[in-house]
Structure formats: C-alpha cells, structure tokens
Design an enzyme around this catalytic site. Structure first.
Site, PDB file in Angstrom:
ATOM      1  CG  ASP A  66     -31.928  22.349  -3.955  1.00 22.13           C
ATOM      2  OD1 ASP A  66     -32.224  23.071  -4.920  1.00 22.13           O
ATOM      3  OD2 ASP A  66     -31.026  22.637  -3.134  1.00 22.13           O
TER       4      ASP A  66
ATOM      5  CG  ASN B 172     -25.168  24.664   6.155  1.00 28.51           C
ATOM      6  OD1 ASN B 172     -24.979  24.665   4.937  1.00 28.51           O
ATOM      7  ND2 ASN B 172     -26.317  24.325   6.686  1.00 28.51           N
TER       8      ASN B 172
ATOM      9  CG  HIS C 260     -26.656  23.507   2.050  1.00 28.46           C
ATOM     10  ND1 HIS C 260     -27.600  24.202   2.770  1.00 28.46           N
ATOM     11  CD2 HIS C 260     -26.537  24.167   0.879  1.00 28.46           C
ATOM     12  CE1 HIS C 260     -28.030  25.235   2.051  1.00 28.46           C
ATOM     13  NE2 HIS C 260     -27.394  25.230   0.897  1.00 28.46           N
TER      14      HIS C 260
ATOM     15  CD  GLU D 118     -29.179  21.882   5.086  1.00 29.97           C
ATOM     16  OE1 GLU D 118     -27.981  22.241   5.136  1.00 29.97           O
ATOM     17  OE2 GLU D 118     -30.111  22.689   4.913  1.00 29.97           O
TER      18      GLU D 118
HETATM   19  C1  GLP Z   1     -29.554  27.114  -1.332  1.00 27.58           C
HETATM   20  C2  GLP Z   1     -29.855  25.916  -2.247  1.00 27.58           C
HETATM   21  C3  GLP Z   1     -28.622  25.378  -2.908  1.00 27.58           C
HETATM   22  C4  GLP Z   1     -27.707  26.542  -3.195  1.00 27.58           C
HETATM   23  C5  GLP Z   1     -27.159  27.053  -1.891  1.00 27.58           C
HETATM   24  C6  GLP Z   1     -26.368  28.329  -1.992  1.00 27.58           C
HETATM   25  O1  GLP Z   1     -30.315  27.120  -0.187  1.00 27.58           O
HETATM   26  N1  GLP Z   1     -30.529  24.833  -1.614  1.00 27.58           N
HETATM   27  O2  GLP Z   1     -28.976  24.637  -4.071  1.00 27.58           O
HETATM   28  O3  GLP Z   1     -26.656  26.133  -4.024  1.00 27.58           O
HETATM   29  O4  GLP Z   1     -28.198  27.173  -0.927  1.00 27.58           O
HETATM   30  O5  GLP Z   1     -27.216  29.415  -2.212  1.00 27.58           O
HETATM   31  P1  GLP Z   1     -26.720  30.862  -2.628  1.00 27.58           P
HETATM   32  O6  GLP Z   1     -26.181  30.738  -4.007  1.00 27.58           O
HETATM   33  O7  GLP Z   1     -27.974  31.713  -2.598  1.00 27.58           O
HETATM   34  O8  GLP Z   1     -25.697  31.285  -1.645  1.00 27.58           O
END
Ligand code: GLP
Length: 266
Positions: A83, A154, A156, A161
């Site tokens: 992403d 959440n 995702h 989402e």
């Molecule tokens: C982010 C990214 C994801 C990531 C997830 C978890 O916003 N879009 O690719 O895997 O949320 O993030 P974190 O590892 O900082 O908890």
C-alpha cells in the site's frame, strides 16, 4: 529457523507464537530469507510482497543484517509493496516509498527498478489504470512467492478496510484507491502529527492479489493486536474484518505472533 515457544495448526492455518516481538521479527526475516533462496534456486527469481508500519521494521533490520553478513542477496528479488497513501509525494518522509528506502531498499543490493510501490503521484483520472497495471505486473512476474502482512487494529490488511461487502465481493477486491477507516486514521495520527493531518485515502493491493500469493506471512505483535488477532483467527470470515479473509487460503498462511498478540487465542 528460530524456534517458536508454541505452534498450533488451527483450521489449516499455522500459528507460531514467540516469546517476544524481537524473536517473531527475526523468525519472519528467516522465513523470507529461505523463501528467497528457494525461489531463486527454482525459477531464478523471487517475488516478495512487502508491508510497512511499525511491525515489520525489525524484519527489515534483520534482512539488512543478513545481507551485510553475505547471507542474503536481493540481486534476483523483485518486490511489490502492499500500500501507499494517496496523494503523496515520493520524497515525503511519511510516504511508504520513503519508509522502504529508509528501512530496506537503500541498504541492500535490490535493483531500483525491481522495487515496486503504488505511486501516490499519479493523477486521479489515471489511478484505476495504474492499479490494474500493478496487478498485471505482479502476474507477469509470476505471482508473489511470499506476502508479508501486518494487521490494523480494525483488521485491515494493506489498506483493505472493513466493509459491508458480500464475502464474494470482498475476496475479489482488486488493487484500487480506498478511503481510510476512522480507526486507521486515528492510528496514523502519530506519524502525521495530528489526526487532521492524516491523508485520508490510499492505494492498496487488492484482497484478490494478496490471497493469490503462494505464501502469506502475517506478523502481529503487542497487546493492542490481541483482540483483532483472535477475531481474525477464531471468528467467521467476513468483509467486516478483512484479515479473516485469509481463512479462505488457510493452508498458505502462517501467523507469527508474540505472546501478547496471541493472548486472546489460547
Ligand atoms: C498500516 C498499513 C498496513 C500495516 C498496518 C499495521 O496502516 N497500511 O500495511 O500492516 O497498518 O500497522 P502497524 O504495524 O504499524 O501496527
């Protein structure tokens, strides 16, 4: 590979639980290393799907260390990131492109044109074509050998989402422009220094491309992920919790967790 404290097979999914986040990150890096070696030996190239966020930072620091020790080359590796924010400039320190340069790309022998990220600078009328091209490039490269994922609070995956879509529609989601869920926006507020500054849209690899990977490695660490990890693994498959869609390809999925993230499972 570093031995997990606990392993479990649940409805075909492998769950590996490590004593701490550092060990889980190291084990994930070792899994990536062995996948690269096997794919390069097999087909002359390895295709990795990569993620950003706080969780995989340790994975990348281990991959860099393996490279420095001469134990891992990226010469025959191609990468696709899951992403990117939209719109965002490539030099913006909050872009995932900057993140990848900072944590991995600038430290290893990956050819610059082998590192693909969705482009936060394409004009909006070209976004759909750009995203379709991203999926075509992955297919032309032979598909993803290993997709590294993190999970949002959440549920995702990438920036797919939670939604009210039918299961069939959710499983078929292509790479596309998407709106960030309120929980995602509030979690991103720290990096953007204030929720009102968070870029509310993003480009994300679609659920369909993620699920098509030959193997999927989900890494989750910390108490704040315990609830969503338990719901994704124990609850029903639903578009309301995108990580639960990994159940549809259970035999290709490994969850690597630390004890706090696994707390709701056992
Ligand atoms: C982010 C990214 C994801 C990531 C997830 C978890 O916003 N879009 O690719 O895997 O949320 O993030 P974190 O590892 O900082 O908890």
């Amino acid at each position: 590979m570093l031995s997990p404290a606990r392993t479990e097979e649940r409805a075909g999914v492998s769950i590996l639980v490590f004593g701490d986040a550092g060990s889980a990150g190291r084990a994930a890096a070792e899994r990536i290393q062995s996948t690269v070696h096997a794919a390069v030996a097999d087909r002359g190239r390895a295709v990795l799907g990569l993620a950003s966020g706080a969780t995989p930072r340790k994975v990348y620091s281990h991959l860099v260390a393996f490279h420095r020790e001469g134990a891992l080359s990226f010469r025959d590796v191609v990468t696709y990131n899951v992403d990117e924010f939209y719109p965002i400039g490539p030099l913006d320190p909050k872009s995932y492109r900057s993140y990848m340069h900072q944590h991995l790309f600038s430290h290893v022998d990956l050819a610059p044109h082998h590192a693909h990220l969705l482009d936060g600078t394409v004009p909006e009328f070209f976004v759909a074509e750009h995203c379709a091209g991203f999926d075509r490039w992955i297919a032309a490269d032979g598909g993803i050998d290993l997709q590294l994922l993190g999970i949002g609070r959440n549920g995702h995956i990438g920036f797919n989402e939670p939604s009210a879509l039918s299961l069939a529609d959710a499983l078929a989601l292509p790479t596309r422009l998407t709106e960030l869920h309120p929980v995602t926006q509030s979690d991103a507020a720290r990096e953007f220094v204030g929720e009102h500054r968070v870029i509310p849209r993003a480009l994300t690899m679609g659920v369909a491309s993620i699920l098509a990977a030959r193997s999927i490695l989900m890494l989750a660490t910390g108490t704040h992920k315990a609830d969503v990890v338990a719901r994704a693994l124990n609850g029903p498959m639903t578009a309301g919790l995108p990580a639960s869609l990994l159940q549809s390809v259970a035999s290709r999925v490994t969850w690597m967790l630390d004890e706090p993230a696994a707390a709701g499972l056992f």
